[in-house]
Motif scaffolding. Structure first.
Motif, PDB file in Angstrom:
ATOM      1  N   TYR A   1       0.823  -1.213   0.000  1.00 56.41           N
ATOM      2  CA  TYR A   1       0.000   0.000   0.000  1.00 56.41           C
ATOM      3  C   TYR A   1       0.860   1.267   0.000  1.00 56.41           C
ATOM      4  O   TYR A   1       0.512   2.255  -0.653  1.00 56.41           O
TER       5      TYR A   1
ATOM      6  N   THR B   1       3.852   1.625  -1.181  1.00 50.74           N
ATOM      7  CA  THR B   1       4.771   1.707  -2.318  1.00 50.74           C
ATOM      8  C   THR B   1       4.000   1.584  -3.637  1.00 50.74           C
ATOM      9  O   THR B   1       3.809   2.577  -4.347  1.00 50.74           O
TER      10      THR B   1
ATOM     11  N   TYR C   1       0.776   1.071  -4.154  1.00 50.32           N
ATOM     12  CA  TYR C   1      -0.571   1.655  -4.167  1.00 50.32           C
ATOM     13  C   TYR C   1      -0.648   2.934  -3.327  1.00 50.32           C
ATOM     14  O   TYR C   1      -1.674   3.232  -2.743  1.00 50.32           O
ATOM     15  N   ARG C   2       0.447   3.680  -3.287  1.00 47.96           N
ATOM     16  CA  ARG C   2       0.496   4.865  -2.410  1.00 47.96           C
ATOM     17  C   ARG C   2      -0.536   5.929  -2.791  1.00 47.96           C
ATOM     18  O   ARG C   2      -0.920   6.744  -1.963  1.00 47.96           O
ATOM     19  N   ASP C   3      -0.995   5.946  -4.049  1.00 38.03           N
ATOM     20  CA  ASP C   3      -1.991   6.936  -4.477  1.00 38.03           C
ATOM     21  C   ASP C   3      -3.426   6.444  -4.314  1.00 38.03           C
ATOM     22  O   ASP C   3      -4.371   7.150  -4.665  1.00 38.03           O
ATOM     23  N   TYR C   4      -3.605   5.235  -3.795  1.00 36.62           N
ATOM     24  CA  TYR C   4      -4.946   4.680  -3.615  1.00 36.62           C
ATOM     25  C   TYR C   4      -5.546   5.190  -2.314  1.00 36.62           C
ATOM     26  O   TYR C   4      -5.024   4.925  -1.232  1.00 36.62           O
ATOM     27  N   TYR C   5      -6.639   5.945  -2.407  1.00 35.99           N
ATOM     28  CA  TYR C   5      -7.324   6.506  -1.237  1.00 35.99           C
ATOM     29  C   TYR C   5      -6.326   7.121  -0.243  1.00 35.99           C
ATOM     30  O   TYR C   5      -6.273   6.718   0.919  1.00 35.99           O
ATOM     31  N   THR C   6      -5.569   8.081  -0.706  1.00 34.37           N
ATOM     32  CA  THR C   6      -4.516   8.662   0.128  1.00 34.37           C
ATOM     33  C   THR C   6      -5.037   9.219   1.447  1.00 34.37           C
ATOM     34  O   THR C   6      -4.364   9.124   2.463  1.00 34.37           O
TER      35      THR C   6
ATOM     36  N   GLN D   1      -6.501   5.603   3.379  1.00 27.65           N
ATOM     37  CA  GLN D   1      -5.879   4.305   3.110  1.00 27.65           C
ATOM     38  C   GLN D   1      -5.872   3.363   4.311  1.00 27.65           C
ATOM     39  O   GLN D   1      -6.079   2.161   4.132  1.00 27.65           O
TER      40      GLN D   1
ATOM     41  N   HIS E   1     -11.333   0.956  -9.053  1.00 24.49           N
ATOM     42  CA  HIS E   1      -9.873   0.943  -9.201  1.00 24.49           C
ATOM     43  C   HIS E   1      -9.186   0.330  -7.976  1.00 24.49           C
ATOM     44  O   HIS E   1      -8.041   0.628  -7.670  1.00 24.49           O
TER      45      HIS E   1
END
Length: 204
Positions: free
Chosen positions: A75, A77, A79-84, A87, A116
Motif C-alpha cells: 500500500y 509503495t 498503491y500509495r496513491d490509492y485513497y490517500t 488508506q 480501481h
C-alpha cells in the motif's frame, strides 16, 4: 429481470429543492449527521439485530498481522496513491475481508464494484488465488480479469466463483439492486462459497 442503470440521466436539483421534493414524496429527510457510533446507539443497533435474528459477535484484530499484510501488499509503495486520505481504513477492510473469507490458492475470487481497487492484485499476489474485478463502469463482458456490466447479471457460468467481496460498496447498490445482487451470488458462487461485506452498514 431489468438491468440496473449506471448513473441514469436525471434532472439536477439544488440541495434545498431536493429536500423539498423528497419531503413531498413522504420521505424522511435528516439534515444533520446521523449518530451511529455512540455506545447507546451501537447497543440499540445490536439489540435490533438480535430481534431480527441477526446476532453480531465481537472479534479482535491482530494488529501485527494487519501491519504485515499492509507491508506485503505494498500500500505504501505500489498503491500509495490509492485513497490517500483514507488508506488505513480501506486497507483494514481488505485485510479483514481476506482473513474472513480465508482466501487461498484454490479459490476463484471476485471483487464486486471494484472500480480501481487493488484488492484483486493483492489477493492474487498474497494467496495465489485466481482473482477477478467486477464493476458496472467496465466495458461489458469478461475482458481478462475484468467483468463489466450489472453485478446482478454477470456473464459467467453457474458456480464460477468460490469467494466474493464487497468492500465499502454494497451501499451503492440502489433500489432493489442489492437484493438482485445476492440472487446472482447464489447462482455464481459454488456450493459452500462465501461472500464478505465490509463494512456492513446497519442502523436502527
Amino acid at each position: 429481470m431489468s438491468a440496473y442503470i449506471y448513473q441514469p440521466a436525471e434532472r439536477a436539483e439544488s440541495y434545498e429543492s431536493a429536500v423539498i421534493v423528497l419531503g413531498q414524496q413522504g420521505r424522511r429527510v435528516v439534515q444533520a449527521g446521523v449518530d451511529n457510533t455512540s455506545p447507546a446507539r451501537v447497543q440499540a443497533i445490536l439489540d435490533k439485530a438480535v430481534e431480527a435474528g441477526l446476532p453480531f459477535t465481537r472479534s479482535r484484530i491482530d494488529v501485527a498481522a494487519y501491519r504485515e499484510y499492509f507491508e506485503r501488499a505494498g500500500y505504501a509503495t505500489r498503491y500509495r496513491d490509492y485513497y490517500t486520505g483514507n488508506q488505513p481504513e480501506k486497507s483494514l477492510e481488505h485485510f479483514l475481508t481476506m482473513k474472513l473469507l480465508d482466501v487461498g490458492p484454490s479459490d476463484v475470487f471476485v471483487d464486486l464494484a471494484s472500480e480501481h481497487s487493488p484488492v484483486p492484485d493483492i489477493y492474487r499476489a498474497l494467496t495465489g488465488c485466481k482473482a477477478y474485478r467486477q464493476d458496472i463502469m467496465y466495458p461489458a463482458g469478461v475482458n481478462g480479469d475484468r467483468i463489466g456490466g450489472d453485478a446482478a447479471a454477470m456473464p459467467v457460468p453457474d458456480g464460477f466463483f468460490t469467494k466474493a467481496a464487497l468492500t465499502c460498496s454494497l451501499e451503492h447498490f440502489e433500489g432493489n439492486a442489492d437484493s438482485k445482487l445476492f440472487v446472482e451470488l447464489a447462482r455464481t458462487l459454488r456450493p459452500g462459497g462465501r461472500v464478505c461485506v465490509a463494512p456492513y452498514y446497519v442502523y436502527e
